[in-house]
Design a protein around this motif. Structure first.
Motif, PDB file in Angstrom:
ATOM      1  N   ASN A  52       0.820  -1.213   0.000  1.00  0.00           N
ATOM      2  CA  ASN A  52       0.000   0.000   0.000  1.00  0.00           C
ATOM      3  C   ASN A  52       0.852   1.259   0.000  1.00  0.00           C
ATOM      4  OD1 ASN A  52      -2.264  -1.615   0.016  1.00  0.00           O
ATOM      5  ND2 ASN A  52      -2.551  -1.471   2.226  1.00  0.00           N
ATOM      6  N   THR A  53       1.937   1.264   0.749  1.00  0.00           N
ATOM      7  CA  THR A  53       2.809   2.438   0.795  1.00  0.00           C
ATOM      8  C   THR A  53       3.526   2.626  -0.534  1.00  0.00           C
ATOM      9  OG1 THR A  53       3.120   2.102   3.160  1.00  0.00           O
ATOM     10  CG2 THR A  53       4.669   3.566   2.058  1.00  0.00           C
ATOM     11  N   LEU A  54       4.032   1.540  -1.112  1.00  0.00           N
ATOM     12  CA  LEU A  54       4.746   1.646  -2.388  1.00  0.00           C
ATOM     13  C   LEU A  54       3.826   2.121  -3.508  1.00  0.00           C
ATOM     14  CD1 LEU A  54       6.985  -1.539  -2.270  1.00  0.00           C
ATOM     15  CD2 LEU A  54       7.713   0.844  -2.037  1.00  0.00           C
ATOM     16  N   ALA A  55       2.553   1.825  -3.428  1.00  0.00           N
ATOM     17  CA  ALA A  55       1.604   2.217  -4.470  1.00  0.00           C
ATOM     18  C   ALA A  55       1.300   3.715  -4.441  1.00  0.00           C
ATOM     19  CB  ALA A  55       0.316   1.418  -4.331  1.00  0.00           C
ATOM     20  N   GLN A  56       1.722   4.413  -3.400  1.00  0.00           N
ATOM     21  CA  GLN A  56       1.360   5.822  -3.242  1.00  0.00           C
ATOM     22  C   GLN A  56       2.365   6.818  -3.783  1.00  0.00           C
ATOM     23  OE1 GLN A  56       0.403   6.534   0.853  1.00  0.00           O
ATOM     24  NE2 GLN A  56      -1.099   4.883   0.903  1.00  0.00           N
ATOM     25  N   GLY A  57       3.530   6.402  -4.228  1.00  0.00           N
ATOM     26  CA  GLY A  57       4.489   7.398  -4.682  1.00  0.00           C
ATOM     27  C   GLY A  57       5.716   6.795  -5.326  1.00  0.00           C
ATOM     28  N   GLN A  58       6.710   7.667  -5.528  1.00  0.00           N
ATOM     29  CA  GLN A  58       7.966   7.241  -6.135  1.00  0.00           C
ATOM     30  C   GLN A  58       9.012   7.004  -5.054  1.00  0.00           C
ATOM     31  OE1 GLN A  58       9.466   9.804  -9.155  1.00  0.00           O
ATOM     32  NE2 GLN A  58       8.044   9.034 -10.679  1.00  0.00           N
ATOM     33  N   PHE A  59       9.938   6.095  -5.382  1.00  0.00           N
ATOM     34  CA  PHE A  59      10.988   5.708  -4.453  1.00  0.00           C
ATOM     35  C   PHE A  59      12.300   5.562  -5.197  1.00  0.00           C
ATOM     36  CE2 PHE A  59       7.188   4.423  -2.367  1.00  0.00           C
ATOM     37  CZ  PHE A  59       7.447   4.543  -1.026  1.00  0.00           C
ATOM     38  N   ALA A  60      13.370   5.681  -4.433  1.00  0.00           N
ATOM     39  CA  ALA A  60      14.653   5.155  -4.887  1.00  0.00           C
ATOM     40  C   ALA A  60      14.742   3.788  -4.219  1.00  0.00           C
ATOM     41  CB  ALA A  60      15.793   6.056  -4.444  1.00  0.00           C
ATOM     42  N   ILE A  61      15.198   2.804  -4.947  1.00  0.00           N
ATOM     43  CA  ILE A  61      15.304   1.447  -4.408  1.00  0.00           C
ATOM     44  C   ILE A  61      16.773   1.061  -4.393  1.00  0.00           C
ATOM     45  CG2 ILE A  61      14.674  -0.969  -4.734  1.00  0.00           C
ATOM     46  CD1 ILE A  61      12.195  -0.011  -6.245  1.00  0.00           C
ATOM     47  N   GLU A  62      17.247   0.612  -3.231  1.00  0.00           N
ATOM     48  CA  GLU A  62      18.611   0.119  -3.101  1.00  0.00           C
ATOM     49  C   GLU A  62      18.547  -1.395  -2.942  1.00  0.00           C
ATOM     50  OE1 GLU A  62      20.375   1.946   0.295  1.00  0.00           O
ATOM     51  OE2 GLU A  62      20.260   3.957  -0.561  1.00  0.00           O
ATOM     52  N   VAL A  63      19.164  -2.119  -3.863  1.00  0.00           N
ATOM     53  CA  VAL A  63      19.213  -3.582  -3.797  1.00  0.00           C
ATOM     54  C   VAL A  63      20.648  -3.967  -3.427  1.00  0.00           C
ATOM     55  CG1 VAL A  63      18.852  -5.743  -5.046  1.00  0.00           C
ATOM     56  CG2 VAL A  63      17.412  -3.748  -5.576  1.00  0.00           C
ATOM     57  N   ARG A  71      16.469   4.763  -9.344  1.00  0.00           N
ATOM     58  CA  ARG A  71      15.879   6.062  -8.980  1.00  0.00           C
ATOM     59  C   ARG A  71      14.597   6.280  -9.761  1.00  0.00           C
ATOM     60  NH1 ARG A  71      21.382   9.679  -9.113  1.00  0.00           N
ATOM     61  NH2 ARG A  71      22.367   8.718  -7.304  1.00  0.00           N
ATOM     62  N   GLY A  72      13.667   6.991  -9.139  1.00  0.00           N
ATOM     63  CA  GLY A  72      12.389   7.278  -9.797  1.00  0.00           C
ATOM     64  C   GLY A  72      11.562   6.015 -10.013  1.00  0.00           C
ATOM     65  N   ALA A  73      11.623   5.088  -9.066  1.00  0.00           N
ATOM     66  CA  ALA A  73      10.911   3.814  -9.212  1.00  0.00           C
ATOM     67  C   ALA A  73       9.441   3.971  -8.830  1.00  0.00           C
ATOM     68  CB  ALA A  73      11.562   2.754  -8.337  1.00  0.00           C
ATOM     69  N   ARG A  74       8.594   3.268  -9.576  1.00  0.00           N
ATOM     70  CA  ARG A  74       7.153   3.225  -9.296  1.00  0.00           C
ATOM     71  C   ARG A  74       6.692   1.773  -9.302  1.00  0.00           C
ATOM     72  NH1 ARG A  74       3.842   5.291 -13.482  1.00  0.00           N
ATOM     73  NH2 ARG A  74       5.416   4.440 -14.848  1.00  0.00           N
ATOM     74  N   GLU A  83       5.245 -10.808  -5.028  1.00  0.00           N
ATOM     75  CA  GLU A  83       6.119 -10.334  -6.092  1.00  0.00           C
ATOM     76  C   GLU A  83       5.786  -8.886  -6.388  1.00  0.00           C
ATOM     77  OE1 GLU A  83       7.227 -12.944  -9.564  1.00  0.00           O
ATOM     78  OE2 GLU A  83       5.942 -11.470 -10.548  1.00  0.00           O
ATOM     79  N   TYR A  84       6.828  -8.071  -6.448  1.00  0.00           N
ATOM     80  CA  TYR A  84       6.703  -6.648  -6.744  1.00  0.00           C
ATOM     81  C   TYR A  84       7.364  -6.383  -8.091  1.00  0.00           C
ATOM     82  CZ  TYR A  84       5.824  -6.157  -1.718  1.00  0.00           C
ATOM     83  OH  TYR A  84       5.317  -6.261  -0.458  1.00  0.00           O
ATOM     84  N   GLU A  85       6.707  -5.591  -8.932  1.00  0.00           N
ATOM     85  CA  GLU A  85       7.304  -5.211 -10.214  1.00  0.00           C
ATOM     86  C   GLU A  85       7.315  -3.687 -10.310  1.00  0.00           C
ATOM     87  OE1 GLU A  85       6.484  -5.698 -14.978  1.00  0.00           O
ATOM     88  OE2 GLU A  85       5.866  -7.313 -13.629  1.00  0.00           O
ATOM     89  N   PHE A  86       8.492  -3.134 -10.624  1.00  0.00           N
ATOM     90  CA  PHE A  86       8.693  -1.689 -10.678  1.00  0.00           C
ATOM     91  C   PHE A  86       9.210  -1.271 -12.048  1.00  0.00           C
ATOM     92  CE2 PHE A  86       9.568  -3.104  -6.370  1.00  0.00           C
ATOM     93  CZ  PHE A  86       8.861  -2.205  -5.590  1.00  0.00           C
TER      94      PHE A  86
END
Length: 164
Positions: free
Chosen positions: A70-81, A100-103, A121-124
Motif C-alpha cells: 500500500n505504501t509503495l503504491a502511493q508514490g515514487q521511491f529510490a530502491i537500493e538492492v 531512482r524514480g521507481a514506481r 512479487e513486486y514489479e517496478f
C-alpha cells in the motif's frame, strides 16, 4: 558462503517511508527478498536493447499486513538492492544496484506447491539505474569500488555521480 538480498525503499518527496523487518547492524528496516531481476527488452522500432523493469520476490510478510504494498503504491521511491554476505557476525554489501524514480507497476501473491507460505512479487519501472561494485584483479585482489549508471529517460550514461 551464500549471498542474501537486502532491499531499502527510500521515499521521494512526501511519500511515506516503508519500514522493513531486518534488524541487522547497518541494515535496520531493510526488507529481505530471495530474488531480484532487472528486465531487458529489445525495442521493436530500433532494435536497441533497454532496461525496463525490476521484479523482486519474497515470502509473504504476514507482519506487514499489506503495508509495504500500500505504501509503495502511493508514490515514487529510490530502491537500493544490496547483495550482502555474512562475514563473521556482520553483513557486508558486496554489490549494490540503485534504481531512482521507481514506481510500483504490479503486485501479486502466489501459492507455491509444497510450500506453506505464499510468495509476494513486486514489479517496478524506474528512470535511472546505478551500479556499485568491486573490480577484481586476476590475482583475486580488489581494485576498489566502481560506480556507474544509466539514465533511461535520456538513454545516456550518468556522467556525474556522487563519490562512493
Amino acid at each position: 558462503m551464500s549471498n542474501q538480498i537486502f532491499v531499502r525503499f527510500v521515499p521521494i518527496g512526501n511519500t511515506a517511508s516503508v519500514p522493513g523487518e531486518i534488524r541487522a547492524e547497518g541494515y535496520k528496516d531493510f526488507h529481505e527478498f530471495f530474488s531480484s531481476d532487472v528486465g531487458f527488452e529489445r525495442s521493436s522500432t530500433t532494435g536497441v536493447p533497454f532496461f525496463n523493469r525490476l521484479v523482486m520476490s519474497r515470502n509473504y510478510a504476514f507482519s506487514s499486513g499489506g503495508l509495504v504494498r500500500n505504501t509503495l503504491a502511493q508514490g515514487q521511491f529510490a530502491i537500493e538492492v544490496h547483495v550482502v554476505q555474512l562475514f563473521g557476525t556482520r553483513f557486508r554489501t558486496i554489490a549494490l544496484t540503485e534504481l531512482r524514480g521507481a514506481r510500483l507497476l504490479k503486485y501479486r501473491t502466489t501459492a507455491v506447491a509444497g510450500e506453506s507460505v505464499p510468495r509476494e512479487e513486486y514489479e517496478f519501472d524506474f528512470a535511472q539505474l546505478l551500479w556499485t561494485y568491486y573490480i577484481l584483479r586476476t590475482d583475486g585482489t580488489v581494485n576498489g569500488l566502481t560506480r556507474t549508471g544509466w539514465n533511461l529517460v535520456t538513454n545516456q550514461p550518468i556522467s556525474s555521480l556522487p563519490p562512493i
